[in-house]
Design a protein around this motif. Structure first.
Motif, PDB file in Angstrom:
ATOM      1  N   ARG A  35       0.813  -1.218   0.000  1.00 55.10           N
ATOM      2  CA  ARG A  35       0.000   0.000   0.000  1.00 55.10           C
ATOM      3  C   ARG A  35       0.847   1.269   0.000  1.00 55.10           C
ATOM      4  NH1 ARG A  35      -2.107   3.887  -0.692  1.00 55.10           N
ATOM      5  NH2 ARG A  35      -4.098   4.765   0.053  1.00 55.10           N
ATOM      6  N   LEU A  36       1.938   1.262   0.771  1.00 55.85           N
ATOM      7  CA  LEU A  36       2.717   2.476   0.950  1.00 55.85           C
ATOM      8  C   LEU A  36       3.964   2.523   0.093  1.00 55.85           C
ATOM      9  CD1 LEU A  36       2.487   2.798   4.837  1.00 55.85           C
ATOM     10  CD2 LEU A  36       1.046   3.886   3.108  1.00 55.85           C
ATOM     11  N   GLY A  37       4.374   1.382  -0.445  1.00 60.03           N
ATOM     12  CA  GLY A  37       5.592   1.358  -1.251  1.00 60.03           C
ATOM     13  C   GLY A  37       6.823   1.235  -0.375  1.00 60.03           C
ATOM     14  N   THR A  38       7.977   1.173  -1.032  1.00 60.92           N
ATOM     15  CA  THR A  38       9.224   1.029  -0.307  1.00 60.92           C
ATOM     16  C   THR A  38       9.544   2.317   0.434  1.00 60.92           C
ATOM     17  OG1 THR A  38      10.026  -0.460  -2.019  1.00 60.92           O
ATOM     18  CG2 THR A  38      11.676   0.482  -0.529  1.00 60.92           C
TER      19      THR A  38
ATOM     20  N   ASN B  71       5.248   5.898 -13.180  1.00 60.74           N
ATOM     21  CA  ASN B  71       6.053   6.846 -12.394  1.00 60.74           C
ATOM     22  C   ASN B  71       6.745   7.852 -13.312  1.00 60.74           C
ATOM     23  OD1 ASN B  71       5.314   5.382 -10.172  1.00 60.74           O
ATOM     24  ND2 ASN B  71       7.376   5.124  -9.384  1.00 60.74           N
ATOM     25  N   GLN B  72       7.422   7.347 -14.335  1.00 58.50           N
ATOM     26  CA  GLN B  72       8.122   8.233 -15.257  1.00 58.50           C
ATOM     27  C   GLN B  72       7.136   9.089 -16.048  1.00 58.50           C
ATOM     28  OE1 GLN B  72       8.560   5.064 -14.763  1.00 58.50           O
ATOM     29  NE2 GLN B  72      10.715   4.440 -14.868  1.00 58.50           N
ATOM     30  N   ALA B  73       5.982   8.513 -16.391  1.00 59.04           N
ATOM     31  CA  ALA B  73       4.978   9.283 -17.142  1.00 59.04           C
ATOM     32  C   ALA B  73       4.468  10.457 -16.327  1.00 59.04           C
ATOM     33  CB  ALA B  73       3.833   8.355 -17.552  1.00 59.04           C
TER      34      ALA B  73
ATOM     35  N   ALA C  36       1.583  14.567  -6.471  1.00 58.07           N
ATOM     36  CA  ALA C  36       1.771  13.293  -7.171  1.00 58.07           C
ATOM     37  C   ALA C  36       3.215  13.164  -7.655  1.00 58.07           C
ATOM     38  CB  ALA C  36       0.798  13.191  -8.340  1.00 58.07           C
ATOM     39  N   PHE C  37       3.767  14.251  -8.162  1.00 59.78           N
ATOM     40  CA  PHE C  37       5.164  14.243  -8.606  1.00 59.78           C
ATOM     41  C   PHE C  37       6.095  13.949  -7.435  1.00 59.78           C
ATOM     42  CE2 PHE C  37       9.213  16.366  -9.229  1.00 59.78           C
ATOM     43  CZ  PHE C  37       9.588  15.961 -10.501  1.00 59.78           C
ATOM     44  N   ASP C  38       5.885  14.616  -6.301  1.00 62.85           N
ATOM     45  CA  ASP C  38       6.745  14.404  -5.133  1.00 62.85           C
ATOM     46  C   ASP C  38       6.628  12.983  -4.605  1.00 62.85           C
ATOM     47  OD1 ASP C  38       7.597  17.009  -5.307  1.00 62.85           O
ATOM     48  OD2 ASP C  38       6.239  17.762  -3.753  1.00 62.85           O
ATOM     49  N   ASP C  39       5.411  12.428  -4.612  1.00 62.63           N
ATOM     50  CA  ASP C  39       5.207  11.083  -4.070  1.00 62.63           C
ATOM     51  C   ASP C  39       6.014  10.042  -4.832  1.00 62.63           C
ATOM     52  OD1 ASP C  39       3.570  11.944  -2.076  1.00 62.63           O
ATOM     53  OD2 ASP C  39       1.697  11.476  -3.108  1.00 62.63           O
TER      54      ASP C  39
ATOM     55  N   ARG D  75       6.483   6.266  -3.537  1.00 61.19           N
ATOM     56  CA  ARG D  75       5.170   5.756  -3.906  1.00 61.19           C
ATOM     57  C   ARG D  75       5.172   5.281  -5.353  1.00 61.19           C
ATOM     58  NH1 ARG D  75       1.299   7.673  -0.265  1.00 61.19           N
ATOM     59  NH2 ARG D  75       2.335   7.948   1.737  1.00 61.19           N
ATOM     60  N   THR D  76       4.122   4.550  -5.720  1.00 57.19           N
ATOM     61  CA  THR D  76       3.978   4.041  -7.079  1.00 57.19           C
ATOM     62  C   THR D  76       2.755   4.672  -7.711  1.00 57.19           C
ATOM     63  OG1 THR D  76       5.005   1.949  -6.461  1.00 57.19           O
ATOM     64  CG2 THR D  76       3.723   1.974  -8.496  1.00 57.19           C
ATOM     65  N   ALA D  77       2.937   5.279  -8.875  1.00 58.78           N
ATOM     66  CA  ALA D  77       1.823   5.902  -9.583  1.00 58.78           C
ATOM     67  C   ALA D  77       1.051   4.853 -10.381  1.00 58.78           C
ATOM     68  CB  ALA D  77       2.337   6.995 -10.515  1.00 58.78           C
ATOM     69  N   ASP D  78      -0.125   5.232 -10.838  1.00 60.95           N
ATOM     70  CA  ASP D  78      -0.928   4.348 -11.675  1.00 60.95           C
ATOM     71  C   ASP D  78      -1.450   5.140 -12.866  1.00 60.95           C
ATOM     72  OD1 ASP D  78      -2.820   5.966 -10.519  1.00 60.95           O
ATOM     73  OD2 ASP D  78      -3.736   4.394  -9.297  1.00 60.95           O
TER      74      ASP D  78
END
Length: 236
Positions: free
Chosen positions: A95-98, A134-136, A186-189, A195-198
């Motif tokens: 849920r939270l990522g690494t 993430n890169q997008a 979202a960029f900072d996360d 975090r992992t984007a979707d």
């Protein structure tokens, strides 16, 4: 035949009736230690590492035995508790990522090589086509800020962060202030927060980018200066 002088005791061979020769305790122990210290008695002894591992596993076994004795259900109950803790940790990681250390100050939004808004958009679309969300997200946020700089709605400033860009852009585009801040978060996360984007996160930034292109800025400085100028003219 052996002869002896008168009055001397005859020399007789020893019989089995004499008491056995005895050695005191300390010399006997030292003699045993010297004997057992010979290499021939230690050829098959475990190595130092093996002895350390054996001691460790003995400690683990004692620990689990004590825990099982104090847990309802014994060993099975302990196993259920351990599995529950492991599953909880996996769920939190998913849920939270690494977890990563949050920097004291956010690094700059752009790298050293300047690119146009169109180049950042093309990079974001290429990443999105490969589901590299993430890169997008990162490239789309850079495209948004670069486009605002190209339209002179933001002053080009090296070292600007995503949060700073969103705050500054919100003053000339007040209708999109909340979405700009959300895009910066979202960029900072994904960049600094681990975090992992979707796909949904990327689509929100892409939609914001398109909406900003069609939005006319609110020139607050002009709005404030016009009334004063007209008032001055009236006074004259």
């Amino acid at each position: 035949m052996l002869r002896v002088g008168f009055g001397a005791a005859p020399l007789l061979p020893p019989t089995g009736d004499e008491p056995p020769v005895t050695i005191s305790r300390d010399p006997a122990r030292e003699a045993a230690e010297r004997e057992l210290s010979k290499p021939m008695y230690h050829e098959h002894d475990p190595s130092l590492l093996q002895r350390a591992l054996n001691s460790f596993w003995d400690w683990v076994d004692d620990l689990f035995s004590a825990a099982a004795g104090a847990t309802p259900g014994g060993g099975f109950g302990l196993l259920v508790i351990v599995l529950a803790v492991v599953l909880l940790g996996v769920a939190l990681w998913w849920r939270l990522g690494t977890p990563q250390r949050t920097p004291a100050s956010a690094p700059a939004l752009f790298d050293d090589r300047p690119r146009s808004a169109a180049e950042h958009r093309a990079a974001s679309e290429a990443d999105a086509a490969q589901a590299h969300w993430n890169q997008a997200v990162q490239e789309r946020m850079r495209a948004i800020v670069r486009a605002l700089e190209e339209r002179a709605l933001l002053d080009p400033r090296p070292g600007r962060t995503a949060d700073e860009a969103a705050a500054e852009a919100g003053r000339t585009l007040p209708a999109h202030t909340g979405r700009l801040r959300a895009a910066a978060h979202a960029f900072d996360d994904v960049t600094y927060g681990g975090r992992t984007a979707d796909e949904a996160a990327y689509l929100r930034l892409a939609e914001l980018d398109r909406d900003l292109e069609r939005t006319r800025p609110v020139l607050t400085s002009t709005a404030h200066t016009t009334p004063s100028s007209s008032h001055q003219g009236a006074a004259e």
